[in-house]
Each structure stands twice: as structure tokens, then as C-alpha cells.
Design a protein around this motif. Structure first.
Motif, short mmCIF file in Angstrom:
data_model
loop_
_atom_site.label_atom_id
_atom_site.label_comp_id
_atom_site.label_asym_id
_atom_site.label_seq_id
_atom_site.Cartn_x
_atom_site.Cartn_y
_atom_site.Cartn_z
N PRO A 1 35.54 -28.37 -26.78
CA PRO A 1 35.03 -29.18 -27.88
C PRO A 1 35.08 -30.66 -27.53
N SER A 2 34.22 -31.44 -28.19
CA SER A 2 34.20 -32.87 -27.89
C SER A 2 35.53 -33.50 -28.29
N GLY A 3 35.94 -34.46 -27.52
CA GLY A 3 37.21 -35.12 -27.79
C GLY A 3 38.20 -34.84 -26.68
N PRO A 4 39.24 -35.64 -26.60
CA PRO A 4 40.19 -35.54 -25.49
C PRO A 4 41.32 -34.54 -25.72
N SER A 5 41.16 -33.59 -26.62
CA SER A 5 42.24 -32.67 -26.96
C SER A 5 42.54 -31.69 -25.83
N ASP A 6 43.70 -31.87 -25.19
CA ASP A 6 44.12 -30.96 -24.13
C ASP A 6 44.36 -29.56 -24.68
N GLU A 7 44.85 -29.49 -25.91
CA GLU A 7 45.13 -28.19 -26.52
C GLU A 7 43.84 -27.40 -26.73
N GLU B 1 41.01 -27.78 -25.11
CA GLU B 1 40.48 -27.45 -23.79
C GLU B 1 41.24 -26.27 -23.20
N SER B 2 42.54 -26.26 -23.38
CA SER B 2 43.36 -25.17 -22.89
C SER B 2 43.00 -23.85 -23.58
N ALA B 3 42.74 -23.92 -24.87
CA ALA B 3 42.36 -22.71 -25.62
C ALA B 3 41.03 -22.16 -25.12
N ARG C 1 41.67 -20.45 -21.83
CA ARG C 1 42.33 -19.15 -22.00
C ARG C 1 41.35 -18.10 -22.49
N ILE C 2 40.48 -18.47 -23.41
CA ILE C 2 39.47 -17.53 -23.91
C ILE C 2 38.54 -17.13 -22.78
N GLY C 3 38.10 -18.09 -22.01
CA GLY C 3 37.23 -17.81 -20.87
C GLY C 3 37.90 -16.90 -19.86
N LEU C 4 39.17 -17.16 -19.57
CA LEU C 4 39.90 -16.33 -18.63
C LEU C 4 40.06 -14.91 -19.17
N ARG C 5 40.40 -14.79 -20.43
CA ARG C 5 40.56 -13.47 -21.05
C ARG C 5 39.28 -12.67 -20.96
N ARG C 6 38.18 -13.30 -21.27
CA ARG C 6 36.89 -12.61 -21.24
C ARG C 6 36.48 -12.25 -19.80
N ALA C 7 36.74 -13.14 -18.88
CA ALA C 7 36.40 -12.85 -17.49
C ALA C 7 37.25 -11.69 -16.96
N LEU C 8 38.55 -11.68 -17.28
CA LEU C 8 39.41 -10.58 -16.87
C LEU C 8 38.97 -9.26 -17.51
N ALA C 9 38.55 -9.32 -18.76
CA ALA C 9 38.13 -8.11 -19.47
C ALA C 9 36.88 -7.51 -18.85
N ALA C 10 36.09 -8.31 -18.16
CA ALA C 10 34.87 -7.81 -17.53
C ALA C 10 35.14 -7.07 -16.23
N LEU C 11 36.37 -7.15 -15.73
CA LEU C 11 36.72 -6.49 -14.47
C LEU C 11 37.11 -5.03 -14.73
N PRO C 12 36.83 -4.15 -13.77
CA PRO C 12 37.34 -2.78 -13.86
C PRO C 12 38.88 -2.80 -13.81
N PRO D 1 33.34 -19.47 -12.38
CA PRO D 1 33.82 -20.10 -11.14
C PRO D 1 34.88 -21.17 -11.35
N GLU D 2 34.83 -21.87 -12.46
CA GLU D 2 35.80 -22.94 -12.69
C GLU D 2 37.20 -22.40 -12.96
N LEU D 3 37.34 -21.14 -13.29
CA LEU D 3 38.66 -20.57 -13.55
C LEU D 3 39.43 -20.27 -12.27
N LEU D 4 38.75 -20.01 -11.19
CA LEU D 4 39.44 -19.64 -9.95
C LEU D 4 40.38 -20.73 -9.47
N ALA D 5 40.07 -21.96 -9.70
CA ALA D 5 40.93 -23.06 -9.27
C ALA D 5 42.27 -23.02 -10.00
N ASP D 6 42.30 -22.41 -11.20
CA ASP D 6 43.53 -22.35 -11.98
C ASP D 6 44.54 -21.34 -11.44
#
Length: 177
Positions: A94-100, A102-104, A107-118, A165-170
Motif C-alpha cells: 500500500p502507498s506510504g512508508p509503512s513497514d508493517e 509492506e511486511s504483510a 507474507r501474503i505473497g509468500l503464503r500464496r506462492a508456497l501454496a502453489a507448490l506441490p 521472483p522478488e520473494l527469493l531474495a528473502d
């Protein structure tokens, strides 16, 4: 000697870590609770033998991985709900400098990407990069060869690279292109 001697202490001390692993394997809090409860029930049935083996946490993790894979095979369900991972990641934070915030979003993106894996690929990613296990330890837990762990890791990272792709760096900086 009590049949369950030490089990309560084990669950109290290692429960949070095992719960996190269960969540990462399932992507859903209720499914994670069910998975962990099933694994602990199976572990309790063999507690003396598990304790004598010297690695009760590894045993519980292996039971969780096997149960998750079996459940997936039986039901063939995918825990992706809501918008696809591509949509969430394309929206960005979301717009704005909120780290929280951005972190959320991450996490949502990571959860969804992991869920797409066998299940096996997901288990390899969770065990290798979130639990920080070696290839040999992961292979032992999953009951397969280190070569299988390597190939499953490669396939999973390629899939994640395509989805987010941006999650792999994490969580896997050493494997980014």
C-alpha cells in the motif's frame, strides 16, 4: 517409567517451532493445527521409541511432511484462496512508508506462492530455507535421497521464481539468478 514421560515438556518447548513448520507446510492456521495435532498424536503412540531415537523434533517434522503429502494425495485440494499470487504481488505494498503493511503484503505473497507448490516441493523449501536444515537432514526427514532434495529444490525455486521472483531474495539469496 510413565509411557509419556517427557512428552508434555517436549510439546511445551518445541510446540511453537513445530506449529510454525506446520503452518508453512499447509498455509492455513486451522489446517496447521490439525496437522500438528495429528503428528503429535502419532508421535505419542510411539513416544518411548521416538525418545530413544534421540530426535523427537525430527520425527514430528517427518510425520507432518508425510501427513501433509498423504492428505494432499487423498483430497487433491489446493489451499489457494482469494486472489492469485500474481495479483497480490502486482498490487505491491500500500502507498506510504509503512513497514508493517509492506511486511504483510510480502507474507501474503509468500503464503500464496508456497501454496502453489506441490507438497514435496513445498516441504523441501520449508525444511531447507525456513527450518535451515541441510540437504542430508532434509532427505532424512522426507525419506528420500539428497539428489531428490536437490531436484525438488531446483524445481520449487524455478516455480517460485516464476510466481514471485522478488520473494527469493528473502529466503534463498544464494540461489537467485
Amino acid at each position: 517409567m510413565d509411557r509419556y514421560e517427557g512428552l508434555r515438556e517436549f510439546v511445551l518447548t518445541r510446540g511453537p517451532s513445530l506449529s510454525r513448520t506446520a503452518y508453512l507446510l499447509t498455509g492455513d492456521h486451522q489446517h496447521a493445527e490439525d496437522l500438528l495435532q495429528q503428528a503429535l498424536t502419532k508421535t505419542a503412540a510411539h513416544w518411548r521409541r521416538v525418545l530413544a531415537g534421540g530426535n523427537p523434533e525430527g520425527y514430528v517434522r517427518r510425520v507432518m511432511v508425510n501427513e501433509r503429502t498423504s492428505r494432499w494425495r487423498r483430497r487433491r485440494y489446493l489451499e489457494v484462496s482469494g486472489p492469485a499470487a500474481d495479483e497480490v504481488l502486482a498490487a505491491g505494498p500500500p502507498s506510504g512508508p509503512s513497514d508493517e503493511a509492506e511486511s504483510a503484503v510480502r507474507r501474503i505473497g509468500l503464503r500464496r506462492a508456497l501454496a502453489a507448490l506441490p507438497p514435496r516441493q513445498r516441504a523441501v523449501i520449508v525444511l531447507r530455507f525456513f527450518e535451515d536444515l541441510t540437504e542430508a537432514q532434509t532427505a532424512e526427514l522426507m525419506g528420500c535421497s539428497t539428489g531428490t532434495v536437490k531436484s525438488q529444490t531446483h524445481a520449487a525455486l524455478n516455480r517460485l521464481r516464476a510466481l514471485a521472483p522478488e520473494l527469493l531474495a528473502d529466503f534463498a539469496p544464494e540461489v537467485t539468478p
